[in-house]
Design a protein around this motif. Sequence first.
Motif, PDB file in Angstrom:
ATOM      1  N   ARG A  12      19.543  36.089 -24.221  1.00  0.00           N
ATOM      2  CA  ARG A  12      19.154  37.506 -24.081  1.00  0.00           C
ATOM      3  C   ARG A  12      17.652  37.676 -24.311  1.00  0.00           C
ATOM      4  O   ARG A  12      16.960  38.347 -23.561  1.00  0.00           O
ATOM      5  CB  ARG A  12      19.947  38.363 -25.074  1.00  0.00           C
ATOM      6  N   GLU A  13      17.151  37.019 -25.349  1.00  0.00           N
ATOM      7  CA  GLU A  13      15.709  37.138 -25.635  1.00  0.00           C
ATOM      8  C   GLU A  13      14.870  36.555 -24.507  1.00  0.00           C
ATOM      9  O   GLU A  13      13.883  37.152 -24.078  1.00  0.00           O
ATOM     10  CB  GLU A  13      15.367  36.417 -26.940  1.00  0.00           C
ATOM     11  N   LEU A  14      15.281  35.363 -24.031  1.00  0.00           N
ATOM     12  CA  LEU A  14      14.532  34.748 -22.918  1.00  0.00           C
ATOM     13  C   LEU A  14      14.559  35.669 -21.701  1.00  0.00           C
ATOM     14  O   LEU A  14      13.538  35.905 -21.048  1.00  0.00           O
ATOM     15  CB  LEU A  14      15.150  33.405 -22.522  1.00  0.00           C
ATOM     16  N   GLY A  15      15.745  36.189 -21.387  1.00  0.00           N
ATOM     17  CA  GLY A  15      15.898  37.032 -20.204  1.00  0.00           C
ATOM     18  C   GLY A  15      15.083  38.315 -20.306  1.00  0.00           C
ATOM     19  O   GLY A  15      14.321  38.653 -19.393  1.00  0.00           O
ATOM     20  N   ARG A  16      15.253  38.993 -21.413  1.00  0.00           N
ATOM     21  CA  ARG A  16      14.611  40.309 -21.579  1.00  0.00           C
ATOM     22  C   ARG A  16      13.081  40.188 -21.687  1.00  0.00           C
ATOM     23  O   ARG A  16      12.338  40.903 -21.037  1.00  0.00           O
ATOM     24  CB  ARG A  16      15.182  40.970 -22.849  1.00  0.00           C
ATOM     25  N   ASP A  17      12.626  39.217 -22.510  1.00  0.00           N
ATOM     26  CA  ASP A  17      11.193  39.170 -22.825  1.00  0.00           C
ATOM     27  C   ASP A  17      10.389  38.363 -21.810  1.00  0.00           C
ATOM     28  O   ASP A  17       9.194  38.584 -21.658  1.00  0.00           O
ATOM     29  CB  ASP A  17      10.982  38.559 -24.218  1.00  0.00           C
ATOM     30  N   ARG A  18      11.028  37.399 -21.129  1.00  0.00           N
ATOM     31  CA  ARG A  18      10.256  36.522 -20.235  1.00  0.00           C
ATOM     32  C   ARG A  18      10.709  36.578 -18.789  1.00  0.00           C
ATOM     33  O   ARG A  18       9.907  36.677 -17.883  1.00  0.00           O
ATOM     34  CB  ARG A  18      10.345  35.088 -20.730  1.00  0.00           C
ATOM     35  N   PHE A  19      12.020  36.448 -18.549  1.00  0.00           N
ATOM     36  CA  PHE A  19      12.470  36.302 -17.157  1.00  0.00           C
ATOM     37  C   PHE A  19      12.384  37.627 -16.397  1.00  0.00           C
ATOM     38  O   PHE A  19      11.948  37.649 -15.249  1.00  0.00           O
ATOM     39  CB  PHE A  19      13.894  35.748 -17.094  1.00  0.00           C
ATOM     40  N   LEU A  20      12.786  38.713 -17.041  1.00  0.00           N
ATOM     41  CA  LEU A  20      12.731  40.004 -16.334  1.00  0.00           C
ATOM     42  C   LEU A  20      11.292  40.376 -15.949  1.00  0.00           C
ATOM     43  O   LEU A  20      11.043  40.724 -14.788  1.00  0.00           O
ATOM     44  CB  LEU A  20      13.386  41.114 -17.165  1.00  0.00           C
ATOM     45  N   PRO A  21      10.331  40.275 -16.859  1.00  0.00           N
ATOM     46  CA  PRO A  21       8.956  40.624 -16.461  1.00  0.00           C
ATOM     47  C   PRO A  21       8.409  39.760 -15.320  1.00  0.00           C
ATOM     48  O   PRO A  21       7.539  40.184 -14.583  1.00  0.00           O
ATOM     49  CB  PRO A  21       8.136  40.410 -17.745  1.00  0.00           C
ATOM     50  N   ARG A  22       8.926  38.546 -15.178  1.00  0.00           N
ATOM     51  CA  ARG A  22       8.404  37.656 -14.115  1.00  0.00           C
ATOM     52  C   ARG A  22       9.207  37.767 -12.810  1.00  0.00           C
ATOM     53  O   ARG A  22       8.780  37.248 -11.777  1.00  0.00           O
ATOM     54  CB  ARG A  22       8.506  36.193 -14.560  1.00  0.00           C
ATOM     55  N   ALA A  23      10.386  38.379 -12.881  1.00  0.00           N
ATOM     56  CA  ALA A  23      11.342  38.258 -11.772  1.00  0.00           C
ATOM     57  C   ALA A  23      10.807  38.820 -10.460  1.00  0.00           C
ATOM     58  O   ALA A  23      10.988  38.229  -9.395  1.00  0.00           O
ATOM     59  CB  ALA A  23      12.656  38.942 -12.143  1.00  0.00           C
ATOM     60  N   SER A  24      10.145  39.959 -10.521  1.00  0.00           N
ATOM     61  CA  SER A  24       9.683  40.607  -9.302  1.00  0.00           C
ATOM     62  C   SER A  24       8.669  39.723  -8.554  1.00  0.00           C
ATOM     63  O   SER A  24       8.755  39.565  -7.337  1.00  0.00           O
ATOM     64  CB  SER A  24       9.067  41.959  -9.657  1.00  0.00           C
ATOM     65  N   ALA A  25       7.736  39.131  -9.294  1.00  0.00           N
ATOM     66  CA  ALA A  25       6.697  38.313  -8.644  1.00  0.00           C
ATOM     67  C   ALA A  25       7.317  37.073  -7.990  1.00  0.00           C
ATOM     68  O   ALA A  25       6.977  36.724  -6.845  1.00  0.00           O
ATOM     69  CB  ALA A  25       5.639  37.895  -9.661  1.00  0.00           C
ATOM     70  N   PHE A  26       8.249  36.427  -8.669  1.00  0.00           N
ATOM     71  CA  PHE A  26       8.903  35.250  -8.081  1.00  0.00           C
ATOM     72  C   PHE A  26       9.687  35.651  -6.835  1.00  0.00           C
ATOM     73  O   PHE A  26       9.696  34.949  -5.825  1.00  0.00           O
ATOM     74  CB  PHE A  26       9.844  34.583  -9.086  1.00  0.00           C
ATOM     75  N   ASP A  27      10.352  36.789  -6.941  1.00  0.00           N
ATOM     76  CA  ASP A  27      11.175  37.263  -5.817  1.00  0.00           C
ATOM     77  C   ASP A  27      10.301  37.574  -4.605  1.00  0.00           C
ATOM     78  O   ASP A  27      10.572  37.128  -3.490  1.00  0.00           O
ATOM     79  CB  ASP A  27      11.938  38.514  -6.275  1.00  0.00           C
ATOM     80  N   ARG A  28       9.239  38.317  -4.825  1.00  0.00           N
ATOM     81  CA  ARG A  28       8.383  38.708  -3.685  1.00  0.00           C
ATOM     82  C   ARG A  28       7.757  37.498  -3.017  1.00  0.00           C
ATOM     83  O   ARG A  28       7.667  37.417  -1.797  1.00  0.00           O
ATOM     84  CB  ARG A  28       7.275  39.638  -4.165  1.00  0.00           C
TER      85      ARG A  28
END
Length: 401
Positions: A12-28
Amino acid sequence: MDQAQELMGIARELGRDRFLPRASAFDRAGEFPTANYEDLADAGFLGLTIPKRYGGLGADFATYAAVSAELGSWCGATALTFNMHTSSMLWSGSLADDLPMQDAERAQHERNRSQIYAGVIEQGHIFAQPFSEPNSAAAAGKAPFGTVAERVDGGFLVSGRKHFASLSGHANYYGVLCTLATEGEANVTDTVYLAVPGDADGFSISGEWDVLGMRATVSRNLAFDKVFVPDTAELLPFGYYYQAARDWPHMFITLCPTYMGIARAAFGFTCNYLRGEEPGGPPRGSSADSPFKQVAVAQMRIKLEQAEALFRRAISEARYQPSQDDRLRAYATQYTVMEYANDLAREAIRICGGRSIFKAMRLERLYRDSRCGSLMLPWTPDICIERLGKESLRPDRGNRP
Ligand SMILES: Cc1cc2nc3c(=O)[nH]c(=O)nc-3n(C[C@H](O)[C@H](O)[C@H](O)COP(=O)(O)OP(=O)(O)OC[C@H]3O[C@@H](n4cnc5c(N)ncnc54)[C@H](O)[C@@H]3O)c2cc1C
């Protein structure tokens, strides 16, 4: 706190604090989430299901499913690719332990996997799981794999093609299913499961991955032209993949947790958005008090709870040689989770309205990513429906992959 809860907390911590903030850039950019994998490696998650005696975290199937769903609610592409890696560890790990092997096969497998796991734990090796082949019913379990392994001194020469190989160009090893080349007709029981190094001679990656959703999975085409793979790279002894697929069918619902996480995220987004608490979203407006919105949210919740209930039950029933009912329930689970995830994301957009579709918010990505779930073999909705219908009416049919 037990180990499962502790691992869920880390996810949860990894997802919330690191993966979510990066997700949009990786996706685009359609870029593989390398930074997320560095975090997963630091947390020891590359060895999540590797038994403790090899230096892994020793998580069981149910714990893995819970962790994977948690990751899926923050970044679908990370969860899905992590599934390819972790499944490779599960096939060769706890699943293999359940299979009745000859002593010599067991000893050889033990030697092979201790080397493979050491690479994961000590050097951060990542595994892809490219099973699917173009224009072939093999990944659906209905034909032998067209990729062929020819026995040579000390190993195999692998030739063939795979498509939709998530982690292309980013995995250290590709867990490839091949058919052993023999004089007779190819048979599904003659499957060889090999870890092909990403830098092997004769191995190449091609094709674009510019797609609707799950863009950061980078699932491109692989070609193998007489690639030499040593015996020691067998992820399961010869013939045992077929047995594992037949006798441990719940392995094919390991894609579900990613989409369960996406379904949860779509529901959570909707509630936050209407409450005026979604970052970047509008303040709470009168729509949160509208009975129409409230009914729609209630219906979303009912659908989510249905999927959750089935998911939890199926995960708890995952075992070697489950009963026929348990196996059929696993098909029903795959169908429900995969289809409901996209239903919920679509409903979320309708309920939240126009301002929810901006790329600055995560909902449109949840919508696109969830649409890709039901495309994935071997248990697509069509195949689940086919098996559920046929087997419900012919209960004496027996186990099959
Ligand atoms: C985001 C994403 C990531 C993926 N990552 C991986 C990966 O890492 N490794 C991997 O191995 N694969 C991966 N896949 C591939 C996936 O499992 C399928 O192989 C792929 O989507 C097949 O697409 P297709 O259009 O060629 O399907 P087809 O094989 O042409 O099938 C089209 C539809 O026909 C139906 N169908 C197909 N065969 C049969 C049959 N024999 N009987 C009845 N119905 C059938 C199915 O419902 C299917 O949806 C990924 C797919 C996606 C979308």
